[in-house]
Design an enzyme around this catalytic site. Structure first.
Site, short mmCIF file in Angstrom:
data_model
loop_
_atom_site.label_atom_id
_atom_site.label_comp_id
_atom_site.label_asym_id
_atom_site.label_seq_id
_atom_site.Cartn_x
_atom_site.Cartn_y
_atom_site.Cartn_z
N SER A 130 21.63 -10.34 -20.34
CA SER A 130 21.86 -9.50 -21.44
C SER A 130 23.24 -9.57 -22.03
O SER A 130 24.15 -10.00 -21.53
CB SER A 130 21.41 -8.12 -20.80
OG SER A 130 21.80 -7.04 -21.79
N TYR A 143 22.26 -1.39 -14.18
CA TYR A 143 21.53 -2.32 -15.00
C TYR A 143 22.75 -3.30 -15.55
O TYR A 143 22.49 -4.68 -15.42
CB TYR A 143 21.16 -1.68 -16.18
CG TYR A 143 20.17 -2.67 -17.05
CD1 TYR A 143 19.01 -3.25 -16.82
CD2 TYR A 143 20.79 -3.02 -18.31
CE1 TYR A 143 18.48 -4.19 -17.46
CE2 TYR A 143 20.24 -3.81 -19.34
CZ TYR A 143 18.80 -4.54 -18.93
OH TYR A 143 18.33 -5.40 -19.51
P1 NAD Z 1 9.11 -5.61 -20.51
O1 NAD Z 1 9.17 -4.38 -19.67
O2 NAD Z 1 8.33 -5.67 -21.74
O3 NAD Z 1 8.58 -6.67 -19.45
C1 NAD Z 1 9.26 -6.91 -18.40
C2 NAD Z 1 8.25 -7.25 -17.39
O4 NAD Z 1 8.80 -7.51 -15.94
C3 NAD Z 1 6.94 -6.41 -17.35
O5 NAD Z 1 5.95 -7.15 -17.70
C4 NAD Z 1 6.95 -5.67 -15.87
O6 NAD Z 1 5.53 -5.79 -15.34
C5 NAD Z 1 7.73 -7.06 -15.20
N1 NAD Z 1 8.16 -6.72 -13.86
C6 NAD Z 1 9.15 -5.69 -13.76
N2 NAD Z 1 9.25 -5.29 -12.26
C7 NAD Z 1 8.49 -6.16 -11.76
C8 NAD Z 1 8.28 -6.35 -10.39
N3 NAD Z 1 8.71 -5.53 -9.36
N4 NAD Z 1 7.17 -7.27 -10.00
C9 NAD Z 1 6.50 -8.02 -10.96
N5 NAD Z 1 7.17 -8.04 -12.26
C10 NAD Z 1 7.90 -6.86 -12.54
O7 NAD Z 1 10.85 -5.96 -20.99
P2 NAD Z 1 11.42 -7.24 -21.69
O8 NAD Z 1 12.28 -6.34 -22.72
O9 NAD Z 1 10.53 -8.26 -22.27
O10 NAD Z 1 12.43 -7.54 -20.98
C11 NAD Z 1 12.26 -9.00 -20.40
C12 NAD Z 1 13.73 -9.43 -19.88
O11 NAD Z 1 14.73 -9.10 -20.99
C13 NAD Z 1 14.34 -8.55 -18.76
O12 NAD Z 1 14.95 -9.08 -17.78
C14 NAD Z 1 15.17 -7.36 -19.75
O13 NAD Z 1 16.22 -7.14 -18.80
C15 NAD Z 1 15.69 -8.54 -20.49
N6 NAD Z 1 16.52 -7.71 -21.81
C16 NAD Z 1 15.60 -6.95 -22.77
C17 NAD Z 1 16.32 -6.39 -23.50
C18 NAD Z 1 15.60 -5.55 -24.75
O14 NAD Z 1 16.25 -4.92 -25.34
N7 NAD Z 1 14.09 -5.55 -24.38
C19 NAD Z 1 17.53 -6.69 -24.04
C20 NAD Z 1 18.34 -7.53 -23.09
C21 NAD Z 1 17.86 -7.97 -22.08
#
Ligand code: NAD
Length: 243
Positions: A130, A143
């Protein structure tokens, strides 16, 4: 970019960014194994439902994917959870959840995948960190720490495993329009569409990222086009480096 004949394992495949990565890899010819709590709705060559907090599940995923697909060329550690708060109001449960999903699981997946990739003659690992993994952010102390941990692990692994022809890199997105961001708005009583539009005005490019904006960079890092990149942290932020 062609991924014909290539195989990949993507965690968090049911989420916003994960689903976009799976679609893009498959459309470029890769065969993909998907991992998430529920994978029943995802089109892929193999599916492994489970909880990444379960160490045995995380440890076994790379071998299971390699067995199902015949090899494992690419691992994308995308699954993640976000917990809010400063250190004083972070519970033990949030600490364990954040560390477990964002650091411990990708560590275990990398540890299991690297020997498999080495035997095959190489591979590529892409971790999803991130912007908060490379700079501090307000009111999300744990986080941010987990994203900095995976960023550091990426840099170290990029150095340690390059001689095995295994490239390890990370993307560092700023805000992305996914369920993670939108549910955060809903929890705080905001309309997610309005909040996403308002947030977009704070980004020099004029909008926050869509999942495909991040997936394109993940897939680039997994491809031969990134063949000389090892241990890089690639910020994908529309010109807005801090959250
Ligand atoms: P999201 O919530 O849409 O997807 C995350 C996925 O991880 C979900 O499908 C969830 O079921 C799975 N997950 C979480 N805990 C789990 C567990 N214990 N076992 C199995 N699966 C699990 O979120 P996203 O925004 O698509 O995030 C994807 C990545 O991007 C993450 O690592 C997040 O930290 C990172 N990220 C997101 C953003 C944002 O603004 N959305 C910004 C920077 C980084």
């Amino acid at each position: 970019m062609s991924f014909n004949g290539k195989t990949a394992l993507v965690t968090g495949a049911a989420g916003g960014i994960g689903a976009a990565i799976v679609r893009l890899l498959r459309s470029a010819g890769a065969r993909v194994a998907v991992a998430d709590r529920d994978v029943s709705a995802i089109e892929a060559e193999a599916g492994f439902p489970g909880d990444l907090l379960d160490d045995a599940y995380a440890d076994g995923l790379p071998a299971a994917a390699a067995q199902a697909l015949g090899s494992l060329d690419i691992l994308v550690n995308n699954a993640g959870v976000i917990t809010r708060g400063n250190v004083v109001n972070t519970s033990d449960a949030d600490w364990n959840l954040s560390l477990g999903v964002n650091v411990r699981a990708p560590f275990r997946l990398c540890r299991a995948a690297i020997p498999i990739m080495e035997k095959q003659g190489g591979g590529a690992i892409v971790n999803v960190s991130s912007c908060w993994g490379v700079r501090a952010g307000p009111n999300h102390a744990v986080y941010c720490m987990t994203k900095a941990a995976i960023a550091s692990l990426t840099q170290c692994m990029g150095m340690d495993h390059a001689h095995q022809n295994i490239r390890v890199n990370a993307v560092c997105p700023n805000e992305v329009n996914t369920p993670m961001l939108r549910t955060g708005f809903i929890k705080r009583g905001f309309d997610p569409d309005t909040a996403v539009a308002e947030l977009g005005k704070t980004v020099p490019l004029g909008r926050i990222a869509e999942p495909e904006d991040i997936a394109d960079v993940v897939v680039f890092l997994a491809s031969d086009a990134a063949r000389y990149m090892c241990g890089s942290l690639v910020e994908v932020n529309g010109g807005k480096p801090v959250g």
